[in-house]
Scaffold this motif. Structure first.
Motif, PDB file in Angstrom:
ATOM      1  N   PHE A 168       0.836  -1.287   0.106  1.00 13.20           N
ATOM      2  CA  PHE A 168       0.011  -0.137  -0.252  1.00 13.20           C
ATOM      3  C   PHE A 168       0.794   1.303   0.038  1.00 13.20           C
ATOM      4  O   PHE A 168       2.092   1.262   0.547  1.00 13.20           O
ATOM      5  CB  PHE A 168      -0.829   0.080   1.223  1.00 13.20           C
ATOM      6  N   ASN A 169       0.272   2.391  -0.345  1.00 13.00           N
ATOM      7  CA  ASN A 169       0.869   3.505  -0.632  1.00 13.00           C
ATOM      8  C   ASN A 169       0.122   4.439   0.535  1.00 13.00           C
ATOM      9  O   ASN A 169      -1.085   4.764  -0.037  1.00 13.00           O
ATOM     10  CB  ASN A 169       0.915   4.465  -1.936  1.00 13.00           C
ATOM     11  N   ILE A 170       0.609   4.857   1.526  1.00 14.10           N
ATOM     12  CA  ILE A 170      -0.143   5.659   2.618  1.00 14.10           C
ATOM     13  C   ILE A 170       0.488   6.970   2.660  1.00 14.10           C
ATOM     14  O   ILE A 170       1.454   7.172   3.443  1.00 14.10           O
ATOM     15  CB  ILE A 170      -0.306   4.979   3.850  1.00 14.10           C
ATOM     16  N   PRO A 171      -0.107   8.096   1.870  1.00 13.06           N
ATOM     17  CA  PRO A 171       0.381   9.620   2.063  1.00 13.06           C
ATOM     18  C   PRO A 171       0.649   9.931   3.757  1.00 13.06           C
ATOM     19  O   PRO A 171      -0.437   9.196   4.611  1.00 13.06           O
ATOM     20  CB  PRO A 171      -0.286  10.368   1.468  1.00 13.06           C
ATOM     21  N   ASP A 172       1.473  10.873   4.142  1.00 12.11           N
ATOM     22  CA  ASP A 172       1.665  11.299   5.718  1.00 12.11           C
ATOM     23  C   ASP A 172       0.255  11.569   6.324  1.00 12.11           C
ATOM     24  O   ASP A 172      -0.090  11.139   7.393  1.00 12.11           O
ATOM     25  CB  ASP A 172       2.535  12.448   5.503  1.00 12.11           C
ATOM     26  N   LYS A 173      -0.646  12.235   5.751  1.00 11.91           N
ATOM     27  CA  LYS A 173      -1.750  12.898   6.546  1.00 11.91           C
ATOM     28  C   LYS A 173      -2.665  11.874   6.611  1.00 11.91           C
ATOM     29  O   LYS A 173      -3.642  11.972   7.700  1.00 11.91           O
ATOM     30  CB  LYS A 173      -2.041  14.054   5.874  1.00 11.91           C
ATOM     31  N   PHE A 174      -2.617  10.639   6.213  1.00 16.12           N
ATOM     32  CA  PHE A 174      -3.555   9.629   6.479  1.00 16.12           C
ATOM     33  C   PHE A 174      -3.229   8.483   7.357  1.00 16.12           C
ATOM     34  O   PHE A 174      -1.929   8.238   7.876  1.00 16.12           O
ATOM     35  CB  PHE A 174      -3.974   8.976   5.221  1.00 16.12           C
ATOM     36  N   GLN A 175      -4.200   8.089   7.987  1.00 17.59           N
ATOM     37  CA  GLN A 175      -4.160   6.641   8.924  1.00 17.59           C
ATOM     38  C   GLN A 175      -4.591   5.792   8.510  1.00 17.59           C
ATOM     39  O   GLN A 175      -5.675   5.665   7.740  1.00 17.59           O
ATOM     40  CB  GLN A 175      -4.499   7.163  10.350  1.00 17.59           C
ATOM     41  N   LEU A 176      -3.765   4.439   8.620  1.00 17.79           N
ATOM     42  CA  LEU A 176      -4.422   3.213   8.106  1.00 17.79           C
ATOM     43  C   LEU A 176      -5.310   2.440   9.213  1.00 17.79           C
ATOM     44  O   LEU A 176      -4.729   2.522  10.475  1.00 17.79           O
ATOM     45  CB  LEU A 176      -3.208   2.506   7.727  1.00 17.79           C
TER      46      LEU A 176
END
Ligand code: ADP
Ligand code: MG
Length: 331
Positions: free
Chosen positions: A41-49
């Motif tokens: 997955f690619n999760i940009p900084d401002k997001f939480q998984l």
């Protein structure tokens, strides 16, 4: 049939993830699905998984003679419901399936149901595990949410409105129709069939949920019954509530099939609704109603957060719930 062929035939839906990152810059995305040792997955900084998992065991959580399409749909829908309960957008899911035997008919139907649920909720299948044993289905769902848009359980405050989405109690009432429904759908009346659909194919309000945290900080999905689940919010937020039975959203079908008294009991303590319960400040009432209209989600205020205990009332008088909610190991 070899394990690899089985996965390829029934569980590899061949999404094109390469188009993801190009046109959704800055958004979380799947880089790689089935076929390597891990999905990526690619999760940009401002997001939480966020992630949630549910295991469904044959004849415990579903009837083994239920259509495989419906088993698959529900296994995914209940996990997507947990994502919605956090205000998260679906990203991907994995499937661990234990099969007693390789029945191509069963697998083909299951696969069809899973693919269509995957399309409906816009969540791709990116990996899993396949083993032999008693029929068991485990799905783990992943979602993403901006930190400021999370719906948590510990943010309710005295004076907040308590809301629910959809209509409650239908799935619990439908359990009593199972024998009839599984014997042949024709015998069900139209109202009974509506209840059965709610049990078999719950529709968690996913898109609505991703927008909800603008107006609500606290929320969860109703899986064990409104009272039990609202109880989790109240406990974690250290509050009480007044719940107004006359406001509970009851469908015409439910009242037609079981009558108003029983409908209220099912709405308070039935399980399997997979709707949301959330709290919000009263100044957001109109915005919440508008959001519901925009996403075709019924929204209803059913009470208020208080300092005291959870009090259930009908037009101001104490109301006695009769049915305890479902708890494993405790029946
Ligand atoms: P490993 O031995 O490395 O765990 P497997 O041989 O079990 O890998 O699986 C091969 C690939 O198929 C992996 O990408 C895995 O995630 C995927 N996979 C296995 N079973 C399933 C399933 N039931 N549904 C979806 N993907 C699966
Ligand atoms: Mg494996």
């Amino acid at each position: 049939m070899a394990e690899f062929d089985l996965i390829e035939q029934y569980f590899n839906f061949h999404y094109d993830f390469s188009s993801n990152s190009a046109d959704k810059k800055g958004q979380p995305s799947v880089v790689k699905g089935i076929g390597d040792d891990c999905a990526i997955f690619n999760i940009p900084d401002k997001f939480q998984l966020v992630t949630s998992t549910d295991t469904l065991v044959s004849d415990v959580h579903f009837f083994s003679n239920l259509q495989p399409e419906l088993i698959a749909y529900k296994a995914l829908a209940v996990n997507v419901s947990d994502l919605a309960a956090m205000g998260a957008k679906p990203l991907a899911f994995t499937l661990s399936i234990t099969l007693p035997e390789v029945s191509e008919r069963w697998l083909s139907d299951f696969s069809k149901g899973l693919k269509s649920a995957s399309e409906k909720f816009q969540i791709p299948l990116v990996g899993g595990d396949t083993t032999q044993g008693p029929l068991t289905i485990n799905i783990t769902a992943y979602g993403t949410v901006k930190q400021s848009r999370l719906l948590r359980r510990d943010k309710a405050q005295v004076g907040d409105d308590i809301w629910v989405t959809g209509y409650l109690g239908e799935a619990a009432a439908a359990l009593d129709l199972s024998e009839k429904a599984l014997g042949g759908r024709d015998e069900l009346t139209e109202a009974e069939n509506n209840l059965w659909q709610s049990l078999a194919t719950p529709k968690p309000p996913v898109k609505f949920a991703t927008k909800l945290a603008k107006f609500a900080e606290c929320g969860l999905d109703i899986s064990d019954g409104l009272m039990a689940d609202l109880g989790h919010i109240l406990k974690q937020s250290q509050c009480g509530a007044n719940l107004d039975v006359e406001f509970l959203p009851l469908s015409d079908s439910l009242v037609e099939v079981v009558g108003i008294e029983q409908a209220r009991q099912f709405a308070l303590n039935g399980g399997d609704d997979y709707q949301l319960c959330f709290t919000a400040k009263s100044q957001h009432r109109n915005k919440i109603l508008n959001l519901g209209e925009r996403y075709k989600v019924n929204t209803t205020r059913v009470g208020k957060v208080t300092e005291g205990d959870l009090i259930v009332q009908l037009e101001g008088e104490a109301f006695q719930p009769t049915r305890a909610s479902w708890q494993h190991f405790n029946q």
